[in-house]
Design a protein around this motif. Structure first.
Motif, PDB file in Angstrom:
ATOM      1  N   TYR A  28     -19.091  37.089   5.777  1.00 17.65           N
ATOM      2  CA  TYR A  28     -17.669  36.119   5.147  1.00 17.65           C
ATOM      3  C   TYR A  28     -18.534  35.178   4.691  1.00 17.65           C
ATOM      4  O   TYR A  28     -19.576  34.604   5.058  1.00 17.65           O
ATOM      5  N   LEU A  29     -17.902  34.694   3.573  1.00 14.50           N
ATOM      6  CA  LEU A  29     -18.269  33.502   2.621  1.00 14.50           C
ATOM      7  C   LEU A  29     -19.736  33.707   2.513  1.00 14.50           C
ATOM      8  O   LEU A  29     -20.462  32.512   2.263  1.00 14.50           O
ATOM      9  N   TRP A  62     -10.202  35.996   5.602  1.00 16.98           N
ATOM     10  CA  TRP A  62      -9.756  35.520   6.766  1.00 16.98           C
ATOM     11  C   TRP A  62      -9.624  33.843   6.690  1.00 16.98           C
ATOM     12  O   TRP A  62      -9.273  33.210   7.528  1.00 16.98           O
ATOM     13  N   PHE A  63     -10.602  33.383   5.728  1.00 21.31           N
ATOM     14  CA  PHE A  63     -10.961  32.070   5.842  1.00 21.31           C
ATOM     15  C   PHE A  63     -10.448  31.197   4.405  1.00 21.31           C
ATOM     16  O   PHE A  63     -10.250  31.806   3.568  1.00 21.31           O
ATOM     17  N   ASN A  64     -10.516  30.016   4.656  1.00 22.62           N
ATOM     18  CA  ASN A  64     -10.221  28.962   3.571  1.00 22.62           C
ATOM     19  C   ASN A  64     -11.498  28.781   3.196  1.00 22.62           C
ATOM     20  O   ASN A  64     -12.489  28.097   3.746  1.00 22.62           O
ATOM     21  N   ASP A  69     -13.007  27.344   7.314  1.00 24.59           N
ATOM     22  CA  ASP A  69     -12.355  27.473   8.622  1.00 24.59           C
ATOM     23  C   ASP A  69     -11.248  28.732   8.351  1.00 24.59           C
ATOM     24  O   ASP A  69     -10.944  29.185   7.328  1.00 24.59           O
ATOM     25  N   ILE A  70     -10.802  29.092   9.719  1.00 25.79           N
ATOM     26  CA  ILE A  70      -9.669  30.124   9.395  1.00 25.79           C
ATOM     27  C   ILE A  70      -8.667  29.663   8.808  1.00 25.79           C
ATOM     28  O   ILE A  70      -8.220  28.646   9.071  1.00 25.79           O
ATOM     29  N   ARG A  71      -7.987  30.624   7.839  1.00 27.95           N
ATOM     30  CA  ARG A  71      -6.844  30.068   7.166  1.00 27.95           C
ATOM     31  C   ARG A  71      -5.616  29.905   8.176  1.00 27.95           C
ATOM     32  O   ARG A  71      -5.607  30.070   9.221  1.00 27.95           O
ATOM     33  N   THR A  72      -4.852  29.031   7.574  1.00 29.49           N
ATOM     34  CA  THR A  72      -3.719  28.406   8.320  1.00 29.49           C
ATOM     35  C   THR A  72      -2.619  28.589   7.662  1.00 29.49           C
ATOM     36  O   THR A  72      -2.488  28.625   6.420  1.00 29.49           O
ATOM     37  N   LYS A  82      -0.847  26.261  11.978  1.00 26.26           N
ATOM     38  CA  LYS A  82      -1.534  27.008  12.980  1.00 26.26           C
ATOM     39  C   LYS A  82      -2.308  28.318  12.182  1.00 26.26           C
ATOM     40  O   LYS A  82      -2.133  28.374  11.109  1.00 26.26           O
ATOM     41  N   TYR A  83      -3.215  28.698  13.084  1.00 32.47           N
ATOM     42  CA  TYR A  83      -4.152  29.632  12.354  1.00 32.47           C
ATOM     43  C   TYR A  83      -3.296  30.920  11.795  1.00 32.47           C
ATOM     44  O   TYR A  83      -2.360  31.279  12.783  1.00 32.47           O
TER      45      TYR A  83
END
Length: 218
Positions: A28-29, A62-64, A69-72, A82-83
């Motif tokens: 990821y990323l 899954w990420f921003n 961080d995990i997307r919200t 929230k996540y």
């Protein structure tokens, strides 16, 4: 970390084969992580299921990308941020509502814990042919464009354990093992072949290996 004191590079195909509960990698990323220890630590936990389902895959979605961080999202019921976990809550994601049985003393969540980091995901892979002039054996291997020739040599060792005893040449010129393919002027022309509707496999660049006791001119 690789032997040269810099990150190891992995192809998506290499990540993809680590897709079991006892051998679990994800990317990821732009980075590659070995989550096998995480899976062992939380064996039997239902919150592991979304991670297992993505074993061997890239989970950047899954990420921003800005916050890493995990997307919200804004929860429609509580109006709180929230996540966002559409495929199910997973390890280290807090429950939607306060619960007394949720332990939050785990420290850094796994996606921020560098102990799982093992290397970089290649931004561009390519195929090359390696021809051993001593044995006439030829292999086509997938490599990372960011790798030095010495790192490509490491990949080739499974075909020839004595690859370090050869001089590597391209178009008759000795290659600099501390440089990438592009830096050695072995250019990636795959996009040109695609535009021209040509079969890339027939025109892959060929690196010739000359045993050091038999340095015949190419």
């Amino acid at each position: 970390m690789g032997k040269l004191g810099r990150p190891s590079f992995y192809t998506p195909n290499e990540v993809a084969v680590h897709n079991t509960l006892k051998d679990l990698w994800v990317s990821y990323l732009g980075k590659v992580y070995d989550l096998t220890p995480l899976a062992e630590e939380h064996a039997g936990n239902v919150l592991l299921k979304p991670i297992i389902a993505e074993a061997g895959k890239d989970i950047s979605h899954w990420f921003n990308k800005k916050t890493k961080d995990i997307r919200t999202h804004i929860d429609p019921e509580t109006g709180c941020e929230k996540y966002y976990t559409p495929h199910g809550r997973f390890i280290h994601i807090p429950p939607p509502y306060p619960r007394t049985d949720w332990a939050n003393d785990f420290g850094r969540p796994w996606w921020k814990d560098e102990k799982y980091y093992i290397g970089e995901l290649s931004q561009k892979t390519r195929f090359i042919r390696i021809l051993n002039t001593l044995t006439s054996q030829e292999q086509t291997i997938e490599v990372c464009s960011e790798e030095y020739l010495s790192e490509i040599l490491e990949r080739y060792l499974k075909y020839n354990q004595h690859a370090g005893s050869y001089t590597w040449k391209y178009n008759g010129k000795n290659l600099d093992m501390g440089m990438t393919l592009e830096e050695n002027e072995i250019f990636d022309e795959s996009e040109d072949f695609y535009v021209l509707s040509m079969q890339e496999e027939q025109w892959l660049p060929a690196i010739h290996l000359y045993f050091n006791d038999d340095l015949t001119e190419a």
